[in-house]
Design an enzyme around this catalytic site. Structure first.
Site, PDB file in Angstrom:
ATOM      1  NE  ARG A 125      -3.793  -0.171   2.344  1.00  0.00           N
ATOM      2  CZ  ARG A 125      -4.706   0.018   3.291  1.00  0.00           C
ATOM      3  NH1 ARG A 125      -4.744  -0.794   4.347  1.00  0.00           N
ATOM      4  NH2 ARG A 125      -5.565   1.006   3.204  1.00  0.00           N
ATOM      5  CG  ASP A 314     -14.098   2.679   2.919  1.00  0.00           C
ATOM      6  OD1 ASP A 314     -13.332   2.305   2.012  1.00  0.00           O
ATOM      7  OD2 ASP A 314     -13.682   3.130   4.003  1.00  0.00           O
ATOM      8  CE  LYS A 341     -10.007   3.230   0.095  1.00  0.00           C
ATOM      9  NZ  LYS A 341     -10.172   4.116   1.270  1.00  0.00           N
TER      10      LYS A 341
END
Length: 428
Positions: A125, A314, A341
């Site tokens: 990430r 989200d 994510k």
């Protein structure tokens, strides 16, 4: 919980649920309270893996706190200043972006060496945009494995000044800078490069900093000014809002197979952008009612939509599975940040939607979903991603069972999810 969970078809979905605390708010509140002058009593704190990583890190950094037996109340004795390590320290933060990014900035104010690391996915990430910005402010940061990714070693040195940060990948980089800036020696002036994604999450950060006594000059979310040399002030008591992202599964369930579902702990005045998930359901045809401390949703015929979902990334995942029950195609746009994510959510969502029979077009930053006439029974891979598991639970609201692999991955944000979901299910 077992390695797979099969949900049987549900006839009707209705009832009331009080939401657990927001992950985003919980970890921000813990970090602010730890650095504040005075004692902060946090209420409705989320008990989840990500929050436990933050709590463990703060404890290792010398922050004293008392956690209730139910782990939803926490009394934090603030340090009245910056976090610091006593000697070299390594902090393991799992896959918790809400711990990794803000702690990287907060610990750049200290003087000791601290290493931040995590699970294999965390090492994939990106963190380069934050590190570049911290270095502009004088911080010394080393990459220990791959350039641009954790783990990182922090040597302190952040003083503020003129900083530019790319806002196009994650709003957490800006949140981290904003939260650290008041304790820098100099005034910090932040300029945003590119399009700022997930802007409502910055609104959460600014509101919470204000609650802890710090004001930020916000010039149309393009330029921010933060006075240096400040100390956060404990607000005595702070109530963590219910998690609006978690609300999405229950509201969608009502839109698909209600009945009516009422979620409490959030409402029309919530600072979380994901409450606007309910507006999207309304655009799809569901009936929505707003109160000061609740949102209620009632079933109606659903139709597909074509919308920019950048502000609610989200909760937008829940629209992807809700689209299976709508008439006509649904297109979710401007969701590139799904790819950075907990997993590459665009690829994962496309793959699993196809398993249940949907026709899916996966673009670089969009997803187009055509629902099948009849959903197919499938075994859903969850990619160690809590939201994949929760989103695909909605498939059970058809006449088809669904098997969720690794359902325990919901422990990241909602350990009790499947019990709460089942409590609102009326079987066929």
């Amino acid at each position: 919980m077992s390695s797979a969970l099969t949900l049987q078809p549900v006839r009707r979905f209705s009832g009331e649920i009080n939401l657990p605390g927001s992950k985003s708010v919980s970890n921000r509140a813990l970090l602010l309270a730890a650095q504040a002058r005075g004692v902060t009593r946090l209420h409705n704190l989320l008990d989840s893996d990500d929050v436990r990583y933050m709590l463990d890190a703060l404890k290792a950094l010398g922050v004293r706190y008392q956690l209730s037996d139910c782990r939803t109340r926490c009394e934090v004795q603030g340090l009245g200043g910056t976090l610091s390590a006593h000697g070299a320290l390594t902090l393991f933060l799992g896959n918790a972006g809400t711990a990794m990014r803000p702690l990287a900035a907060a610990l750049s104010l200290g003087l000791r060496d601290v290493i931040l690391t995590g699970e294999p996915r965390m090492k994939e990430r990106p963190i380069a945009h934050l590190v570049t910005a911290l270095r502009q402010g004088g911080a010394q940061v080393d990459y220990l494995e791959s350039d641009g990714y954790p783990p990182v070693r922090l040597h302190g040195g952040f003083n503020g000044g003129e900083i530019s940060v790319d806002g196009s990948v994650s709003s957490q980089f800006l949140t981290a800078l904003l939260m650290a800036a008041p304790m820098a020696a100099e005034e910090t002036r932040i300029t945003i490069l590119g399009e700022l994604v997930s802007k409502p999450y910055i609104a959460i950060t600014l509101a919470m900093m204000r609650a802890f006594g710090v004001e930020v000059e916000n010039h149309a979310y393009r330029h921010f000014v933060v006075r240096g040399g400040q100390v956060y002030q404990a607000p005595s008591d702070y109530l963590v809002e219910g998690d609006a992202s978690s609300a999405s599964y229950f509201l969608a369930g009502a839109a698909i197979a209600g009945g009516t579902v009422r979620v409490t702990g959030i409402g029309r005045h919530s600072m979380q952008g994901d409450i606007h998930f309910a507006d999207v359901l309304e655009k799809m045809g569901a009936q929505v009612e707003w109160g000061n401390d609740y949102i209620a949703c009632t079933r109606d015929s659903l139709h597909g939509i074509d919308m920019d979902m950048n502000a609610i990334p989200d909760a937008a995942m829940t629209i992807a599975t809700t689209a299976l029950f709508a008439k006509g195609p649904t297109t979710l746009r401007n969701i590139y940040n799904w790819r950075v994510k907990e997993t590459d959510r665009l690829a994962a969502m496309a793959s699993e939607l196809r398993k249940v029979g949907a026709v899916v077009e996966e673009g670089t930053d969009f997803l187009r979903i055509e629902p099948p006439a009849q959903l197919q029974a499938a075994q859903i891979a969850t990619y160690n991603d809590h939201r994949m598991a929760m989103c695909f639970s909605l498939v059970a609201l058809s006449g088809t069972p669904v098997t969720i692999c690794d359902p325990g991955c919901t422990a990241k944000t909602f350990p009790d999810y499947f019990r709460q979901f089942s409590a609102l299910c009326h079987p066929r």
